[in-house]
Design a protein around this motif. Structure first.
Motif, mmCIF file in Angstrom:
data_model
loop_
_atom_site.group_PDB
_atom_site.id
_atom_site.type_symbol
_atom_site.label_atom_id
_atom_site.label_comp_id
_atom_site.label_asym_id
_atom_site.label_seq_id
_atom_site.Cartn_x
_atom_site.Cartn_y
_atom_site.Cartn_z
ATOM 1 N N GLY A 421 0.772 -1.132 0.013
ATOM 2 C CA GLY A 421 -0.067 0.084 0.130
ATOM 3 C C GLY A 421 0.913 1.309 0.164
ATOM 4 O O GLY A 421 0.427 2.382 -0.307
ATOM 5 N N GLY A 425 -0.918 2.679 -2.927
ATOM 6 C CA GLY A 425 -2.175 3.335 -2.233
ATOM 7 C C GLY A 425 -3.204 2.309 -1.743
ATOM 8 O O GLY A 425 -3.142 1.541 -0.773
ATOM 9 N N ASN A 426 -4.437 2.031 -2.677
ATOM 10 C CA ASN A 426 -5.441 1.226 -2.293
ATOM 11 C C ASN A 426 -5.633 0.284 -3.604
ATOM 12 O O ASN A 426 -5.155 0.727 -4.680
ATOM 13 N N ASP A 445 -5.255 -0.152 2.000
ATOM 14 C CA ASP A 445 -6.336 0.907 2.225
ATOM 15 C C ASP A 445 -5.555 2.007 2.664
ATOM 16 O O ASP A 445 -5.680 2.482 3.975
ATOM 17 N N PHE A 446 -4.807 2.636 1.756
ATOM 18 C CA PHE A 446 -4.096 3.810 2.126
ATOM 19 C C PHE A 446 -4.765 5.085 1.203
ATOM 20 O O PHE A 446 -5.297 4.800 0.117
ATOM 21 N N PRO A 447 -5.036 6.375 1.742
ATOM 22 C CA PRO A 447 -5.645 7.430 0.925
ATOM 23 C C PRO A 447 -4.852 7.680 -0.349
ATOM 24 O O PRO A 447 -5.287 8.030 -1.338
ATOM 25 N N ALA A 448 -3.452 7.390 -0.085
ATOM 26 C CA ALA A 448 -2.748 7.463 -1.317
ATOM 27 C C ALA A 448 -1.272 7.004 -0.948
ATOM 28 O O ALA A 448 -0.921 6.703 -0.017
ATOM 29 N N PRO A 449 -0.492 6.675 -1.963
ATOM 30 C CA PRO A 449 0.746 6.133 -2.047
ATOM 31 C C PRO A 449 1.684 7.016 -1.239
ATOM 32 O O PRO A 449 1.629 8.338 -1.556
ATOM 33 N N VAL A 450 2.759 6.682 -0.475
ATOM 34 C CA VAL A 450 3.394 7.290 0.231
ATOM 35 C C VAL A 450 4.813 7.601 -0.621
ATOM 36 O O VAL A 450 5.300 8.732 -0.531
ATOM 37 N N THR A 452 5.569 7.821 -4.801
ATOM 38 C CA THR A 452 5.087 7.735 -6.110
ATOM 39 C C THR A 452 6.094 7.503 -7.256
ATOM 40 O O THR A 452 5.912 7.398 -8.522
ATOM 41 N N ARG A 479 4.101 -1.536 -11.006
ATOM 42 C CA ARG A 479 4.331 -0.366 -10.361
ATOM 43 C C ARG A 479 5.990 -0.273 -10.289
ATOM 44 O O ARG A 479 6.649 0.840 -10.012
ATOM 45 N N THR A 570 -1.272 0.186 -12.178
ATOM 46 C CA THR A 570 -0.729 1.771 -12.272
ATOM 47 C C THR A 570 0.376 2.410 -12.829
ATOM 48 O O THR A 570 0.820 3.264 -13.050
#
Length: 705
Positions: A421, A425-426, A445-450, A452, A479, A570
């Protein structure tokens, strides 16, 4: 259902009669709670395993085979007559477990102890004679499939060659005959002494290891000590004094200190100091621990946080009759930082530009389950530590991040999901199929990748389980690039069951089971089971896939697949891989360090295939000279340190300072594969930057129209 009294009596007779002048090791017997634990385990495994295996005659035979192999893997201790006697009762273990009767494995182990004593005494006697190193004879170094010795005389001949091989290695390493005799006599005496230190728990653990491994390769039984070690490996912490201890010449010796631990902060201990006694509390009697097993001394030194332990110390520079001193230390929580995620930043030149590659080494997927269960907001875990490191790497403005999970055997499934995650992200990360056939999708379940930016994962044959889940997800999402060897191939999920809790037992007696409960699948529907993760760009490795990895197990689950999960890639590494591969190929062709690795791997493979070593001194010296010449030629074109030849010594036979020096040299040695992986990541960053610029330019042209 009969108890094989004839079998047991015959073994006891052998134990008591052979070489009666030599003191026999203690005769070990099963404890009541061990027999109960075996029966509880059998009932659970037959009902709740992912692939239930009934405890019947067929399983009984497999348990017997594995138990014997665990005791004598090289077939140098037991005789064929022993094996025949064991195997005549191979179908009775299942009935005996149901009756809570463990006498068969214990009697086998008692004979094993006796055989060790007999063979070690024989080997020590061989040292009184001289060997003829001009004779043309070989010694088989690979005996796991060799026939068992048919007689004592055949066993004697086998051990003559074994002792001769040990002697020749030391001689070629520069030892005089007197030094060789002393070293080998001490080595064989040490093995002899261990036979007198075994306890009932050791026998039971060995037997249960054979039982659980006969169910599937990753089902395990944990006795009290094994359970504590497993908890420590997951929490990365324990309560103790913060000293790494090693057994040397019957002494428990301080090898190194954990930074910030009580032992280091006290300033009262030094590397090489020997612990000769342990006392509990400020005034408890000090118990002599000379000759005591290392694991038992460690258990005495560990304890509750804030409590006092007193150590009777013989200083490193003192002789055996030197002056002792008593050191009092207050136990504290020790964090095992060496096993935690750590970072480094490598500078890689690509063309005229220099790229900064952040390398995160992750030895395990650890998680403090207990602290998390208690609601501790600061509980320790792999993904949390990596998230923190990623933040630091952002501040250092790295161009790409490489996650090194070589030799990471796995750990927490949740941590593998959360680590993924951090980069996607999710979204779905892994699919899990239970014994009922139902497939559940596990998602990050992360709001956004830490992170990118460009990413890569470095794997090898030792990357297993959670490491494979992470690498497979990064690959399926496009990824990042996966670099290295094909991974281990463990595609199953285990959970730990406390047998005492299962039967509502108020005190810990029965231990724990690590049971396979599910199989995991990639989000693309495939599985890493058996085949592992295939890297996008392959690097060489020293592991032998026939003896290490899921394929080496005779009862591994087969490869299979399920429907893909609903996920959206992604990225698309496929467009970059041809260029990354061609650049890698061209680079390693002209890299002398990389080519040397290929030479070493080829040599190792040839040695494995040969399987025998010559006992002729002239032939061995010729081989050693060829190796030395190759190393000298390398030194002329490389600034790498010469690791030196084979001195024939085992780790605890060198001085502690020499042993530590070798370990430090290995740590400082150039990691050629890591450097190449970082360069591949630098190429990836450059190529992705070019793709991004092209896309931005195209977007600008479109907008202008």
């Amino acid at each position: 259902m009969r108890i094989p009294y004839v079998f047991l009596g015959a073994l006891l007779a052998i134990v008591q009669s052979a070489n009666a002048e030599v003191a026999s090791p203690p005769v070990l017997a099963p404890l009541k709670q061990q027999a109960q634990a075996a029966q509880l385990s059998a009932n659970f495994l037959a009902r709740f395993s992912y692939r239930p295996v009934p405890l019947d005659d067929a399983l009984s035979a497999r348990i017997m085979n594995r138990f014997i192999k665990s005791l004598d893997p090289d077939r140098v201790l037991f005789l064929q007559a022993d094996i025949d006697r064991f195997m005549s009762h191979r179908s009775e273990i299942d009935d005996a477990i149901e009756r809570e009767d463990l006498r068969i494995p214990f009697e086998i182990f008692n004979l094993y102890e006796r055989r060790v004593v007999d063979r070690m005494n024989y080997a020590r006697n061989l040292l009184k004679q001289d060997f003829d190193f001009g004779a043309q004879e070989d010694y088989s170094a690979l005996r796991d499939k060799a026939p068992w010795p048919q007689s004592e005389s055949e066993s004697n001949e086998l051990w003559r060659k074994r002792a001769k091989s040990d002697w020749l290695r030391l001689k070629l390493g520069g030892k005089t005959d007197a030094a060789v005799r002393e070293t080998l006599d001490k080595r064989y005496a040490s093995a002899l002494e261990r036979a007198y230190k075994y306890k009932s728990d050791d026998v039971f653990q060995s037997f249960m290891d054979a039982y659980t491994a006969s169910i599937d390769p990753h089902t395990d039984y944990f006795g009290a000590t094994a359970s504590a070690d497993f908890d420590i490996s997951m929490k990365l912490s324990l309560v103790g004094i913060g000293a790494v201890l090693q057994e040397r010449d019957d002494y428990t010796t301080v090898r190194e200190f954990v930074p910030g631990g009580p032992a280091q902060l006290s300033g009262k201990l030094s590397v090489g100091d020997r612990v000769t006694g342990v006392g509990q509390g400020r005034d408890g009697a000090i118990k002599d621990v000379m000759g005591t097993r290392l694991d038992e001394v460690v258990q005495m030194i560990r304890g509750k946080k804030g409590s006092v332990v007193r150590l009777d110390i013989l200083p490193a520079d003192a002789g055996a009759d030197g002056t002792h001193r008593v050191v009092s230390l207050v136990r504290d929580k020790i964090n095992l930082e060496k096993q935690a995620a750590r970072k480094a930043v490598l500078s890689v030149k690509v063309g005229e530009a220099t790229r900064k590659i952040g390398v995160i080494t992750l030895p395990a997927f650890y998680e403090d389950f207990e602290a998390r269960r208690k609601g501790d907001k600061d509980y320790r875990s792999a993904s949390r530590d990596v998230a923190k490191i990623l933040g630091e790497l952002k501040q250092e403005k790295v161009d790409s991040v490489l996650i090194d999970v070589r030799n990471n055997g796995g750990g927490s499934l949740n941590e593998a999901i959360d680590l993924t995650g951090l980069f996607i992200g999710n979204g779905p990360v892994v699919q899990q199929r239970g014994s009922d056939g139902k497939v559940a999708v596990k998602s990050a379940d992360f709001p956004a990748p830490v992170w990118t930016g460009p990413v890569g994962v470095l794997i090898n044959r030792g990357s297993a389980s959670a490491s494979e889940i992470f690498a497979a997800a990064i690959q399926d999402y496009g990824r990042g690039v996966i670099v290295g060897e094909p991974s281990f191939g463990k595609g199953t999920v285990q959970t730990v069951v406390n047998l005492d809790q299962m039967v509502r037992n108020s005190k810990p007696e029965f231990g724990e089971l690590k049971v396979t409960i599910a199989q995991f699948f990639r989000v693309n529907g495939g599985t890493t089971q058996l085949r592992g993760v295939t890297p996008d760009i392959s690097l060489p490795g020293f592991a032998d896939p026939t003896s290490f990895g899921e394929m080496s197990y005779d009862n591994a689950l087969p490869w299979t697949q399920v429907e893909p999960a609903n996920y959206a890639p992604t990225g698309n590494m496929m467009t970059l891989l041809p260029t990354l591969q061609s650049r890698h190929d061209a680079r390693v062709q002209r890299d002398p360090d990389f080519q040397r690795i290929l030479e070493d791997i080829a040599d190792l493979k040839a040695q494995r295939q040969k399987g025998v070593v010559s006992l002729n001194e002239a032939e061995r010296r010729k081989e050693a000279t060829a190796r030395e010449d190759r190393l000298k030629s390398r030194a002329q074109v490389s600034d790498a340190e010469d690791p030196g030849g084979d001195d024939g010594l085992q780790a605890n036979e060198r001085s502690l300072s020499a042993d530590i020096a070798i370990e430090n040299a290995r740590k400082k040695a150039k990691d050629v594969l890591l450097d190449e992986a970082a360069t591949i990541l630098a190429d990836e960053a450059v190529l992705q930057e070019g793709v991004l610029k092209a896309a931005t330019k195209q977007s600008g042209n479109t907008d202008g129209k």
